[in-house]
Design a protein around this motif. Sequence first.
Motif, mmCIF file in Angstrom:
data_model
loop_
_atom_site.group_PDB
_atom_site.id
_atom_site.type_symbol
_atom_site.label_atom_id
_atom_site.label_comp_id
_atom_site.label_asym_id
_atom_site.label_seq_id
_atom_site.Cartn_x
_atom_site.Cartn_y
_atom_site.Cartn_z
ATOM 1 N N VAL A 19 16.068 17.482 -31.232
ATOM 2 C CA VAL A 19 16.345 16.880 -32.539
ATOM 3 C C VAL A 19 16.824 15.452 -32.320
ATOM 4 O O VAL A 19 17.617 15.186 -31.410
ATOM 5 N N LEU A 20 16.341 14.529 -33.162
ATOM 6 C CA LEU A 20 16.799 13.144 -33.135
ATOM 7 C C LEU A 20 17.818 12.958 -34.250
ATOM 8 O O LEU A 20 17.515 13.198 -35.425
ATOM 9 N N ALA A 41 18.983 18.442 -27.369
ATOM 10 C CA ALA A 41 17.974 19.408 -26.916
ATOM 11 C C ALA A 41 18.455 20.826 -27.172
ATOM 12 O O ALA A 41 19.656 21.083 -27.299
ATOM 13 N N ASP A 42 17.515 21.758 -27.248
ATOM 14 C CA ASP A 42 17.888 23.144 -27.557
ATOM 15 C C ASP A 42 18.593 23.842 -26.407
ATOM 16 O O ASP A 42 19.116 24.947 -26.576
ATOM 17 N N ASP A 43 18.656 23.208 -25.237
ATOM 18 C CA ASP A 43 19.432 23.789 -24.139
ATOM 19 C C ASP A 43 20.884 23.315 -24.159
ATOM 20 O O ASP A 43 21.664 23.610 -23.254
ATOM 21 N N GLY A 44 21.248 22.533 -25.209
ATOM 22 C CA GLY A 44 22.614 22.059 -25.353
ATOM 23 C C GLY A 44 22.871 20.683 -24.781
ATOM 24 O O GLY A 44 23.934 20.106 -25.011
ATOM 25 N N GLU A 56 30.030 15.310 -31.974
ATOM 26 C CA GLU A 56 28.886 15.799 -31.203
ATOM 27 C C GLU A 56 28.793 17.324 -31.143
ATOM 28 O O GLU A 56 27.691 17.884 -31.226
ATOM 29 N N GLU A 57 29.913 17.991 -31.018
ATOM 30 C CA GLU A 57 29.867 19.450 -30.957
ATOM 31 C C GLU A 57 29.340 20.038 -32.256
ATOM 32 O O GLU A 57 28.511 20.952 -32.254
ATOM 33 N N ASP A 58 29.805 19.500 -33.396
ATOM 34 C CA ASP A 58 29.325 19.999 -34.681
ATOM 35 C C ASP A 58 27.866 19.622 -34.902
ATOM 36 O O ASP A 58 27.098 20.407 -35.473
ATOM 37 N N LEU A 59 27.466 18.452 -34.439
ATOM 38 C CA LEU A 59 26.072 18.047 -34.572
ATOM 39 C C LEU A 59 25.155 18.993 -33.796
ATOM 40 O O LEU A 59 24.056 19.314 -34.249
ATOM 41 N N ARG A 60 25.612 19.436 -32.637
ATOM 42 C CA ARG A 60 24.805 20.393 -31.868
ATOM 43 C C ARG A 60 24.635 21.696 -32.648
ATOM 44 O O ARG A 60 23.553 22.306 -32.630
ATOM 45 N N TRP A 61 25.696 22.121 -33.345
ATOM 46 C CA TRP A 61 25.599 23.341 -34.144
ATOM 47 C C TRP A 61 24.640 23.135 -35.320
ATOM 48 O O TRP A 61 23.815 23.998 -35.614
ATOM 49 N N LYS A 62 24.727 21.984 -35.962
ATOM 50 C CA LYS A 62 23.834 21.711 -37.088
ATOM 51 C C LYS A 62 22.386 21.541 -36.617
ATOM 52 O O LYS A 62 21.440 21.851 -37.340
ATOM 53 N N HIS A 98 26.687 9.071 -42.629
ATOM 54 C CA HIS A 98 25.560 9.871 -43.107
ATOM 55 C C HIS A 98 24.536 9.903 -41.973
ATOM 56 O O HIS A 98 23.997 8.866 -41.569
ATOM 57 N N ILE A 99 24.285 11.093 -41.451
ATOM 58 C CA ILE A 99 23.470 11.249 -40.246
ATOM 59 C C ILE A 99 22.242 12.089 -40.545
ATOM 60 O O ILE A 99 22.346 13.201 -41.078
ATOM 61 N N LEU A 100 21.096 11.544 -40.202
ATOM 62 C CA LEU A 100 19.819 12.243 -40.364
ATOM 63 C C LEU A 100 19.489 12.989 -39.088
ATOM 64 O O LEU A 100 19.455 12.397 -38.003
ATOM 65 N N LEU A 101 19.251 14.291 -39.206
ATOM 66 C CA LEU A 101 18.780 15.108 -38.095
ATOM 67 C C LEU A 101 17.335 15.493 -38.375
ATOM 68 O O LEU A 101 17.033 16.105 -39.400
ATOM 69 N N GLU A 102 16.443 15.129 -37.480
ATOM 70 C CA GLU A 102 15.030 15.457 -37.672
ATOM 71 C C GLU A 102 14.442 16.052 -36.396
ATOM 72 O O GLU A 102 14.722 15.589 -35.282
#
Length: 336
Positions: A19-20, A41-44, A56-62, A98-102
């Motif tokens: 995810v970017l 990345a999906d491996d964390g 960053e930790e919460d962003l990884r969860w989202k 405001h952060i875009l996750l795509e």
Amino acid sequence: MDDIFQILSKLSLIKGKSVLATIIHVEGSAYKKEGSCMLIADDGSQIGLLSAGCLEEDLRWKAEQVFLDGTARIFTYDMKDETDLAWGQGAGCNGILHILLEPINQLLMENLFMLKTCLDEGDSVLQIKQFDNDFNLVSTSFFSEKGKAFGDKCPHSIEVNDFIQSGLMTIENLSPAFIHLFKPKPRLILFGAGEDAKPLVHIADYIGFHVILCDWRPSHCNKANFPNAHTIIQGFPQEIYEKIKLTQHDFVVIMSHHFQRDKEFLSLIKNDKLSFLGILGPKKRTVRLLGGGDIPQWISSPVGMDIGSKGAEEIAISIVAEMIKVLRKRTTVGSP
């Protein structure tokens, strides 16, 4: 420098889903500004940072949610509250992000590789992420300064140089769009491959400059001595000057410690428009290099910020600090 360079350099090594995450809007102050990005990345694992470690930790969860449904989403973080339960946690960010996750799908991956190609070729690229009125991501378009266009088709014409600041805005009264201009790494042309150039090359490379090392001595100017230099040019000043093709975006530092060679190289470049020109050594030496008279205000002599530096490593830090200061202002220097 921009985190995008770290991401693009390692993109081909990422396996699995990723995810970017991009900051598209900041209210108040923040550790990073609009356009800053990181890859999750999906491996964390992750590349880059969007905060001082608060998010960053919460962003990884989202990001896990984005991995599951493959839909881009915008998340908002209020960093102003300093209680233990708030995102700011007393870190002093004092802003709303405001952060875009795509998700990085095949199309976005191809676009990012094309972006890397453009930047590697010294071509600036304007990115436009178009949203609908509910802030759902609709399209992503790219326009390079040299005329390349890729990504989704944009419904209007774009002049890359019209956009300087990053952020949310409207184009021709259409729905909101996030605009960001990616610029190539600034070039540092370093004339002189002595021992004291080694920490400067190392630090400048680490910060994000594209370092071009130039010297007439093969025994000094080589990859073994300077593994962090991106380009090595061996030759005398006239040969070097013809090869590097200076631009107004370039940074130049003269530090060969050889008076005649420094004088010859300075005489070749002193009429070029540059972002930065610095000369190592005392002012009296620079006056002699120039053939007398006052040192022009746009020449940094002695090069480096005055931090009381001693030794090659500290002098290198002072030089890079001065270049960063100039880089952020991004003005052009040179004789009128």
